[in-house]
Design a protein around this motif. Structure first.
Motif, mmCIF file in Angstrom:
data_model
loop_
_atom_site.group_PDB
_atom_site.id
_atom_site.type_symbol
_atom_site.label_atom_id
_atom_site.label_comp_id
_atom_site.label_asym_id
_atom_site.label_seq_id
_atom_site.Cartn_x
_atom_site.Cartn_y
_atom_site.Cartn_z
ATOM 1 N N GLY A 295 22.758 -26.564 -1.275
ATOM 2 C CA GLY A 295 21.780 -26.721 -2.348
ATOM 3 C C GLY A 295 20.821 -27.866 -2.086
ATOM 4 N N ILE A 296 21.365 -28.957 -1.594
ATOM 5 C CA ILE A 296 20.522 -30.117 -1.264
ATOM 6 C C ILE A 296 19.557 -29.770 -0.132
ATOM 7 C CG2 ILE A 296 20.566 -32.448 -0.290
ATOM 8 C CD1 ILE A 296 23.219 -32.838 -1.889
ATOM 9 N N ALA A 297 20.067 -29.082 0.901
ATOM 10 C CA ALA A 297 19.218 -28.712 2.041
ATOM 11 C C ALA A 297 18.108 -27.760 1.616
ATOM 12 C CB ALA A 297 20.071 -28.078 3.137
ATOM 13 N N ALA A 298 18.429 -26.793 0.757
ATOM 14 C CA ALA A 298 17.409 -25.849 0.283
ATOM 15 C C ALA A 298 16.357 -26.569 -0.547
ATOM 16 C CB ALA A 298 18.059 -24.736 -0.538
ATOM 17 N N SER A 299 16.783 -27.456 -1.410
ATOM 18 C CA SER A 299 15.845 -28.226 -2.230
ATOM 19 C C SER A 299 14.937 -29.084 -1.369
ATOM 20 C CB SER A 299 16.605 -29.121 -3.214
ATOM 21 O OG SER A 299 17.370 -28.346 -4.088
ATOM 22 N N GLN A 300 15.517 -29.709 -0.364
ATOM 23 C CA GLN A 300 14.735 -30.567 0.523
ATOM 24 C C GLN A 300 13.709 -29.747 1.306
ATOM 25 O OE1 GLN A 300 17.003 -32.589 3.543
ATOM 26 N NE2 GLN A 300 15.491 -34.233 3.688
ATOM 27 N N ALA A 301 14.108 -28.598 1.833
ATOM 28 C CA ALA A 301 13.176 -27.759 2.596
ATOM 29 C C ALA A 301 12.051 -27.238 1.698
ATOM 30 C CB ALA A 301 13.924 -26.591 3.244
#
Length: 129
Positions: A72-78
């Motif tokens: 979730g963090i990686a998707a939000s960051q991207a």
């Protein structure tokens, strides 16, 4: 009508991202199937009181929870990086396809990393990549 260089780079970038996503998905599916097949006997023993199987079950749950959070963090960051790029360059060419593939790739990375490690650990082989 000829395709402009910007459009060609955009199509190429999206194609590369889509190919990487497809490759990651195929590897993830193979590793996940292998991990499930090797974990099932251990989990069955754990249900009957075997401590190794119970540890494996607890580890599986912990890995899933941490992978979901990290994903979730990686998707939000991207996604945020894409929108910052749009905000800072509003008149530039926006490629939503490439951005979506990048978000999907970054979302799958935590799961891919864990399934690859589990397949290697449970299969008794050395981990690569």
């Amino acid at each position: 009508m000829a395709i402009s260089n910007k459009r060609l780079r955009s199509v190429t970038g999206a194609g590369v991202e889509a190919q990487a996503l497809a490759s990651r998905m195929m590897t993830l599916q193979a590793d996940a199937g292998l991990t499930i097949a090797m974990r099932m006997p251990m989990l069955m023993k754990g249900a009957l009181g075997d401590s190794r199987g119970q540890r494996e079950a607890a580890q599986a749950v912990n890995e899933k929870v941490s992978a979901v959070m990290e994903s979730g963090i990686a998707a939000s960051q991207a996604a945020a990086m894409f929108w910052w790029g749009v905000a800072l360059n509003p008149f530039g060419q926006v490629d939503f396809t490439e951005a979506a593939a990048k978000v999907a790739n970054s979302t799958l990375e935590p799961f891919s990393k864990r399934t690859r490690a589990n397949a290697a650990r449970l299969g008794g082989r050395s981990r690569k990549g």
